[in-house]
Design an enzyme around this catalytic site. Structure first.
Site, short mmCIF file in Angstrom:
data_model
loop_
_atom_site.label_atom_id
_atom_site.label_comp_id
_atom_site.label_asym_id
_atom_site.label_seq_id
_atom_site.Cartn_x
_atom_site.Cartn_y
_atom_site.Cartn_z
CG ASP A 1 -2.02 1.00 1.19
OD1 ASP A 1 -2.38 1.48 0.09
OD2 ASP A 1 -2.56 1.32 2.26
CB SER B 1 -4.46 -11.07 3.61
OG SER B 1 -5.55 -10.18 3.53
#
Length: 170
Positions: free
Chosen positions: A33, A121
């Protein structure tokens, strides 16, 4: 659809769509991110802020996604998704698979022909890498798409690459 796993930097993926393993606040952070926000520039953050301001609690629900410009990235769009946090007591596998299935459908809806995914994840959210790879491949294979012809899992290290190559062979 051609599926492959490669080692590399997802911010350099020359694809129509780069999928971002975003945090629910959509404001960048660490890992993939943060790298996407840094490399893509302020245009991505500006769109993310505008989108977050319209979301309940200013947070993207886990498993859902939004698309923004790719800014200075070689891609045309970034599709941001907030993956689930791994739990030893609750099975969130369906949410993780949907991060791939639904993001691929979103990319297809944009008319994209190529998509680059990270290992959603499998970093700070703690998902065991081998299972994250299996869920990713299953999620992509479950998607029905019209335009997308190529999916690349762009992985940062050899361990992740090996896990995804093994999942692709199954």
């Amino acid at each position: 659809m051609d599926l492959r796993a490669v080692r590399g930097d997802i911010t350099q993926a020359d694809t129509d769509v780069i999928v971002n393993a975003a945090n629910p606040g959509l404001l960048g952070g660490g890992g993939v991110d943060g790298a996407i926000h840094r490399a893509g520039g302020p245009e991505i953050l500006a769109e993310c802020r505008a989108i977050a301001s319209r979301l309940p609690g200013a947070r993207l629900p886990r498993g859902q996604a939004v698309a923004t410009t790719a800014g200075r990235l070689p891609a045309r769009w970034v599709v941001h998704t907030a993956g689930p946090i791994w739990s030893a007591t609750r099975d969130h596998s369906a949410v993780l698979r949907s991060c791939y299935t639904e993001r691929l459908r979103a990319a297809d809806g944009l008319g994209a022909h190529s998509v680059a995914f990270p290992a959603i994840s499998a970093g700070v959210y703690g998902w065991p890498l081998d299972d994250a790879a299996r869920q990713a491949v299953a999620g992509v294979r479950a998607a029905s798409v019209e335009h997308v012809q190529e999916v690349r899992f762009v992985l940062f290290d050899d361990r992740a690459l090996d896990a995804f190559l093994a999942a692709l062979e199954d």
